[in-house]
Design an enzyme around this catalytic site. Structure first.
Site, short mmCIF file in Angstrom:
data_model
loop_
_atom_site.label_atom_id
_atom_site.label_comp_id
_atom_site.label_asym_id
_atom_site.label_seq_id
_atom_site.Cartn_x
_atom_site.Cartn_y
_atom_site.Cartn_z
N ASP A 82 0.68 -1.29 -0.15
CA ASP A 82 0.00 0.10 0.00
C ASP A 82 0.88 1.30 -0.10
O ASP A 82 0.62 2.36 -0.63
CB ASP A 82 -0.94 -0.01 1.29
CG ASP A 82 -1.93 -1.27 1.34
OD1 ASP A 82 -1.43 -2.32 0.81
OD2 ASP A 82 -2.79 -1.35 2.09
N GLU A 128 3.30 -8.13 11.92
CA GLU A 128 2.87 -7.88 10.61
C GLU A 128 3.95 -7.70 9.70
O GLU A 128 4.09 -8.27 8.80
CB GLU A 128 1.80 -6.55 10.58
CG GLU A 128 1.32 -6.24 9.10
CD GLU A 128 0.42 -5.17 9.05
OE1 GLU A 128 0.48 -4.53 10.32
OE2 GLU A 128 -0.14 -4.79 8.02
#
Ligand code: GLC
Length: 429
Positions: A164, A394
């Site tokens: 992203d 993550e």
């Protein structure tokens, strides 16, 4: 924690993030079903529950749009702790509330792996049931993300790339006019440190792209023509090329002659096109803004996926090996999401430097398949060391191994189980 304890923790994370057939990436920050997360998660489930692995992908395809797209998020139940939710996306293309664009199509490759590793034969039947959906999704990519048949896939939003916040999107994003957005409140920065998340100027533009697509009712042909953001992405292009090779293998095993011929044409088109992303001076594949024709000037972790895509000629291999060694001399843990020698590199801001386990897994497969077992093993060992040091974060700092973003993350757990864990390596030996 010992590696066997980590194996147990990884299985627990998957089980606890399981919502009854599909898995959320992590509680709090990402409370829905994400496309490529789910597919990697299936690899993790497959190490202890084959049926559950298939269910994950089947439930993802339940959200497939009428035009063939498989969305990047399925909003199966409303969760006010996430923004932007279904009402902001304003889509109506499929049977479930969803976002309006897709994500990297790793599904065909993982399905092939599930078939290869399941001796029971029922795997091939489940793959056969998914084949028409996969064909439709791949056709959708070719029609609407490569409308001029150039053999490269563009993304219409940074989020479609799955990477992203990558510096490659900066210029194209800056050119997006901020308009048609309502006042909004972000939720991501209340879950994790704002210093690791995108800036507000970026967020305004993320929402402006969504408005532009909403204004054409997410009609994919109109989106391809008018979307203010349209950038050819080496990541999605390589993953798609690889996925087509795996889809071809499945179609052959299932005796689908017409599909076989169709996919062979796709592969030829992508093999030729993907090479146009090669940057001669950098000696790597980069992104190209298709609205302006401008190439980006940085090497990202996706540049290494050329090998995973099967573009393993001598020149590509030796260039990537040289970059690999240069980057390995700069950071302790491979593979940073962006080149540490580039001015935009930031070790902890997401997609501008940190390491993701599932990207390492794909890069390593590419190196191994190109005959470079040493670099493949370095990636596995680094991934294991990151998880051993900081748990199932993550993503991780390539410099200090610090874990960041969300915790108890599903795809990190899945990649541990299917590849990085030393106990998995022993079993495979
Ligand atoms: C972030 C990542 C994306 C991922 C999602 C859920 O948005 O950039 O790749 O799918 O989180 O984990």
């Amino acid at each position: 924690m010992s590696d066997t304890d980590l194996d147990t923790t990884a299985r627990t994370i998957l089980t606890e993030n399981d919502q009854g057939g599909y898995t959320i990436p992590t509680k709090g920050l990402y409370p829905y079903q994400w496309n490529w997360d789910s597919v990697f998660v299936a690899l993790g489930f497959a190490t202890f529950d084959q049926d559950r692995a298939w269910r994950e992908i089947e439930m993802l395809f339940e959200g497939q749009w009428r035009d063939g797209m498989v969305p990047h998020i399925l909003f199966r139940k409303d969760d006010p702790s996430y923004f932007p939710g279904p009402s902001v996306w304003g889509t109506d293309g499929g049977p479930l509330p969803s976002s309006g664009h897709s994500q990297p199509p790793v599904a065909a490759s993982v399905i092939r792996d599930l078939v290869d590793t399941d001796p029971s034969g029922s795997a091939l039947e489940r793959a056969a049931a998914l084949l028409p959906g996969l064909m439709q999704w791949h056709r959708w990519f070719l029609s609407y993300r490569d409308p001029k048949s150039q053999g490269v896939l563009a993304v219409i939003h940074p989020w479609e790339s799955g990477r992203d916040n990558l510096p490659d999107w900066d210029d194209a994003l800056r050119a997006v006019e901020v308009k048609d957005i309502e006042p909004y409140e972000r939720k991501d920065t209340s879950h994790v440190d704002p210093a690791m998340r995108p800036h507000k100027e970026d967020y305004d533009r993320y929402l402006s792209i969504m408005s532009a697509c909403r204004n054409v009712d997410w009609d994919p042909a109109k989106v391809a023509k008018t979307c203010p953001f349209f950038v050819a992405d080496p990541g999605i292009t390589f993953i798609f090329l690889r996925a087509n090779r795996d889809l071809l293998n499945l179609a052959e095993r299932l005796g689908k002659t017409e599909e076989v011929a169709e996919i062979q044409n796709w592969i030829a088109r992508m093999e030729t096109g993907a090479k146009t992303l090669w940057h001669d001076e950098l000696k790597a594949h980069v992104a190209v803004d298709q609205r302006t024709g401008k190439m980006t000037n940085g090497i990202s972790s996706a540049s290494f996926l050329a090998l995973y895509a099967g573009l393993a000629d001598e020149h590509t291999i030796s260039s990537l090996q040289a970059h690999f060694d240069r980057i390995a001399s700069k950071v302790r843990y491979l593979m940073p999401s962006y080149d540490p020698d580039h001015e935009s590199y930031e070790p902890l801001r997401y997609w501008r430097g940190p390491v993701w386990a599932m990207i390492n897994y794909m890069i390593a497969r590419g190196f191994a398949e190109a005959g470079d077992a040493v670099r493949a093993e370095k990636l596995r060992a680094d991934t294991a060391a990151l998880i051993e040091t900081s748990g199932f974060a993550e993503y991780f700092s390539p410099e200090t191994a610090e874990g960041a973003g969300g915790g108890t993350f599903s795809w990190t757990a899945a990649i541990w189980l299917t590849w990085a864990s030393p106990s998995h390596v022993e079993k495979a030996a």
